[in-house]
Design an enzyme around this catalytic site. Structure first.
Site, PDB file in Angstrom:
ATOM      1  N   ASP A  16       9.871  -2.245   3.313  1.00 34.28           N
ATOM      2  CA  ASP A  16       8.946  -1.569   4.412  1.00 34.28           C
ATOM      3  C   ASP A  16       8.488  -0.204   4.033  1.00 34.28           C
ATOM      4  OD1 ASP A  16       9.812  -3.590   6.942  1.00 34.28           O
ATOM      5  OD2 ASP A  16      11.500  -3.435   5.637  1.00 34.28           O
ATOM      6  N   ASP A  56       6.275  -5.695   3.568  1.00 36.09           N
ATOM      7  CA  ASP A  56       5.733  -4.665   3.955  1.00 36.09           C
ATOM      8  C   ASP A  56       5.277  -3.519   3.332  1.00 36.09           C
ATOM      9  OD1 ASP A  56       5.437  -6.264   6.542  1.00 36.09           O
ATOM     10  OD2 ASP A  56       7.035  -4.997   7.699  1.00 36.09           O
ATOM     11  N   ASN A 124       5.765  -9.267   7.471  1.00 36.06           N
ATOM     12  CA  ASN A 124       4.911  -9.623   8.584  1.00 36.06           C
ATOM     13  C   ASN A 124       3.730  -8.831   9.031  1.00 36.06           C
ATOM     14  OD1 ASN A 124       7.025  -7.387   9.457  1.00 36.06           O
ATOM     15  ND2 ASN A 124       6.126  -7.916  11.333  1.00 36.06           N
ATOM     16  N   HIS A 125       3.453  -7.507   8.289  1.00 37.77           N
ATOM     17  CA  HIS A 125       2.444  -6.649   8.432  1.00 37.77           C
ATOM     18  C   HIS A 125       1.487  -6.777   7.371  1.00 37.77           C
ATOM     19  CE1 HIS A 125       3.426  -3.672  11.393  1.00 37.77           C
ATOM     20  NE2 HIS A 125       4.628  -4.132  11.155  1.00 37.77           N
ATOM     21  N   HIS A 241      12.195  -5.866   6.882  1.00 39.98           N
ATOM     22  CA  HIS A 241      11.803  -6.000   8.380  1.00 39.98           C
ATOM     23  C   HIS A 241      12.502  -4.957   9.475  1.00 39.98           C
ATOM     24  CE1 HIS A 241       9.733  -7.524  11.691  1.00 39.98           C
ATOM     25  NE2 HIS A 241      10.580  -7.775  12.480  1.00 39.98           N
ATOM     26  N   HIS A 243      14.209  -1.857  10.190  1.00 40.58           N
ATOM     27  CA  HIS A 243      13.918  -0.284   9.750  1.00 40.58           C
ATOM     28  C   HIS A 243      15.062   0.453   9.845  1.00 40.58           C
ATOM     29  CE1 HIS A 243       9.009  -0.201  10.164  1.00 40.58           C
ATOM     30  NE2 HIS A 243       9.586  -1.167   9.623  1.00 40.58           N
TER      31      HIS A 243
END
Length: 669
Positions: A16, A56, A124-125, A241, A243
């Site tokens: 992330d 991410d 997912n981003h 995912h 954070h």
């Protein structure tokens, strides 16, 4: 750090990174790529054998040129060099990289000089979208900078194939699964359609690591990935995912594996989870020894201090004393700024060892400050008023030039308490306010558009489109800037429903719009995940066939040339058209049948052409041409009907009526 020995695999783990987050912000716009640059330099300085990125990497799936440039620069500086990569690949990489022409790991490509290979999954981003189903990782893979593994091509049938490595006596099996919508992945696991390929040779000698990028906690009944779904032969699960950084391995006693939640490297929301210290991790694996995990703090991360206060707990404050409340909040923020500056100086003590505590050094990165203020009245007194507070933006702007988020330093909220409601309307209002507060708390204090849309769709029943799919389409439109996401979703769902309805033989024999709408609702309920069952088909056929005789006799009795257009109230055949022709104004509409249907079709050039079709158009036109009728009689011609449909009829069209119109038009053809 020295080089690892010949039997030790040293891995740097990060997740992330969200490069490109808020990059247009003048103060914090460069934070994400600067931290990623630091992470890559940590990997190079610690002489790791490989880097694992848990999803991410980018904040959006269509990153800007600036974000791509910074990531590619950091990868080239850290991952390319003369140091030989000592990892021996034992498996066939074409089974993992089967989705493009480059089916080998980049450090075995003779065209590149890779010293530290990076293996990454899509989150997912930065997930794959579009016709070619590509994501930013695919771009980096083609460029030879990243090994993109774990790509999911079919969400209802997932096969996870590992990459097998060996260094000396230590063997590593690396599994990966890209981000999948949580509800769909939950169902796929539950149906047993997720399979793992386990190496058959040298069983028991492999150290099995898996990368996932899903919700770790249950945001709803199925919107997360339970750890119990994962196989028990795994040794470590790297969880992306989430954070919040958990700087140690968490053991799962049921499955007997450890979970590492590495967290993000940049704060994308001002919540408590993001306020925890940010780290990357170095994992050392050696045969017949327990894995060694070393957290490495990130010094380039902007200091973030968060605090929550309740005004009712401050004895000297009174609810009507707005000025006193504001002074108290300003004092709290001043204390937080001093605390944040001290933390920043500790992280980079060498540069700021001579700076006085009371001085504000312009070179010190401005901190992120969030003060959550509960302004509700005392809990024991239900009739008490809430504390009177200043506009949060006005209070926050007092700290311009001293904090990085000068627009949202203060956040006001009300604690949950019992409401005195006497009517159903008051109960609904109190419940709605409570739901909004709950949504804000779950979102970490930041209420986003997607949260509101999700809550709205959960409380309503759409008549045609599946709520879950609509939610995903809105999410892509808002977060990923896919301008055609909503249009593509609606077109796909409508085509699917039309095909199911059109395949029904009895549907071809009815003109009753009420029966059509009833059948559409049944199709919508089954269109999301369950196929149209024989029982539903039989029930729909019985429902339609029971009225075929009545409809046919009805249509013969009332067959006429009335111009009936679609209405907002009932969708079809309930309002007479307000045309400009004399014949249209004199005719009396029939409530049950419609001889003219407004149809919207796309031609080969994808241009919308609106026309009016009638079952008797050809016969009527022929009779009127031979009898030389007046202008009012010729108003039903093609040119006139185009003008009418473009003015009056077009204003009464809705998405639902367009669908019904196209269904009946396809039936007549």
């Amino acid at each position: 750090m020295d080089y690892p020995d010949e039997n030790t695999i040293r891995i740097l783990i990060t997740t992330d990174n969200h490069v490109g987050y808020n990059e247009n912000e003048p103060i914090t716009g460069n934070d994400s790529w600067k931290t990623f640059q630091e992470i890559m330099m940590i990997a190079k300085n610690n002489k790791v054998d490989m880097i694992i990125q848990g999803g991410d990497l980018f904040h959006v799936n269509n990153p800007t040129k600036k974000s791509l440039y910074q990531v590619m620069k950091s990868l080239r500086l850290a991952c390319m060099g003369d140091k030989p990569c000592e990892l021996e690949l034992l498996s066939d990489p074409s089974k993992v990289f089967h989705y493009n022409e480059f089916t080998n790991v980049n450090y075995e490509d003779p065209n590149f000089n890779i010293s530290i290979p990076m293996f990454a999954i899509a989150g997912n981003h930065d997930d794959a979208t579009g016709d070619s189903f590509l994501c930013p990782m695919d771009i980096l893979q083609v460029g030879g900078l990243v090994n993109h593994f774990g790509k999911v091509m079919e969400t209802d049938n997932i096969k996870v194939v590992p990459l097998l490595f060996q260094k000396g006596d230590t063997k590593l099996a690396l599994y990966g699964m890209a981000s999948v919508r949580d509800e769909r992945l939950f169902r796929t696991f539950k149906d047993g359609n997720v399979t793992f390929e386990v190496p058959a040779m040298r069983e028991g000698e492999w150290f099995n690591i898996m990368c996932v990028h899903q919700n770790h906690t249950g945001h709803s009944n199925t919107a997360f990935l339970p750890e119990q779904f994962l196989p028990d032969f795994l040794d470590i699960v790297i969880w992306g995912h989430e954070h919040e950084c958990v700087p140690h391995l968490v053991h799962n006693p049921t499955k007997n594996f450890d979970v590492l939640q590495a967290g993000s490297s940049v704060a994308t929301s001002l919540c408590e989870a993001e306020a925890q210290p940010k780290n990357v991790f170095i994992l050392e694996l050696k045969y017949n020894l327990q894995p060694k995990l070393i957290p490495v703090p990130l010094n380039s991360v902007r200091t973030f201090v968060m605090r929550s206060v309740a005004l009712r707990d401050v004895p000297h404050l009174r609810p009507h004393d707005k000025e006193g409340i504001t002074r108290h909040l300003v004092e709290q923020v001043e204390e937080m700024i001093s605390e944040a500056n001290e933390q920043t100086k500790e992280k980079i003590a060498d540069e700021y060892s001579n700076v006085n505590d009371n001085d504000i050094d312009p070179q010190i990165p401005l901190p992120l400050i969030r003060l959550r203020v509960d302004y509700s009245g005392p809990l024991h007194d239900l009739a008490s008023i809430d504390y009177q507070v200043e506009n949060p933006r006005r209070v926050s702007n007092k700290f311009v030039g001293r904090v990085a988020n000068s627009n949202n330093v203060i956040q006001f909220f009300k604690s949950k308490k019992r409401h005195l409601t006497t009517t159903k309307r008051n109960k609904r209002t109190a419940s709605s306010d409570k739901d909004i507060e709950t949504l804000i708390d779950e979102a970490g204090g930041e209420l986003e558009v997607q949260t509101l849309v999700n809550d709205l769709l959960a409380k309503m029943q759409l008549s045609l489109l599946p709520e879950v799919g609509m939610n995903e389409a809105v999410k892509k439109f808002v977060e990923k800037d896919e301008k055609l996401a909503l249009k593509d979703f609606i077109d796909r769902e409508i085509d699917n429903e039309v095909d199911i309805l059109f395949s029904n033989k009895d549907f071809l024999q009815t003109n009753n719009p009420e029966h059509i709408k009833s059948l559409i609702k049944q199709v919508k309920r089954s269109n999301n995940s369950v196929p149209f069952t024989p029982q539903q088909t039989a029930a729909a056929e019985d429902l339609l066939s029971a009225n075929i005789d009545a409809e046919s006799s009805n249509s013969e009795e009332h067959e006429s040339n009335e111009d009936i257009v679609l209405s907002h109230e009932d969708g079809l055949g309930k309002k007479p058209a307000r045309g400009n022709t004399e014949s249209t104004r004199k005719k009396k509409p029939q409530p049950e049948t419609s001889s003219i249907i407004l149809l919207e079709e796309a031609d080969e050039a994808n241009n919308i052409d609106e026309r009016v079709f009638s079952e008797e158009d050809e016969d009527m036109t022929a009779r009127r041409n031979t009898q030389n009728k007046t202008k009012a009689s010729r108003a039903i011609s093609t040119s006139s009907t185009k003008r009418i449909s473009g003015s009056k009829a077009k204003s009464s069209r809705t998405p639902k009526t367009d669908i019904l119109s196209s269904l009946l038009a396809r039936k007549r053809r």
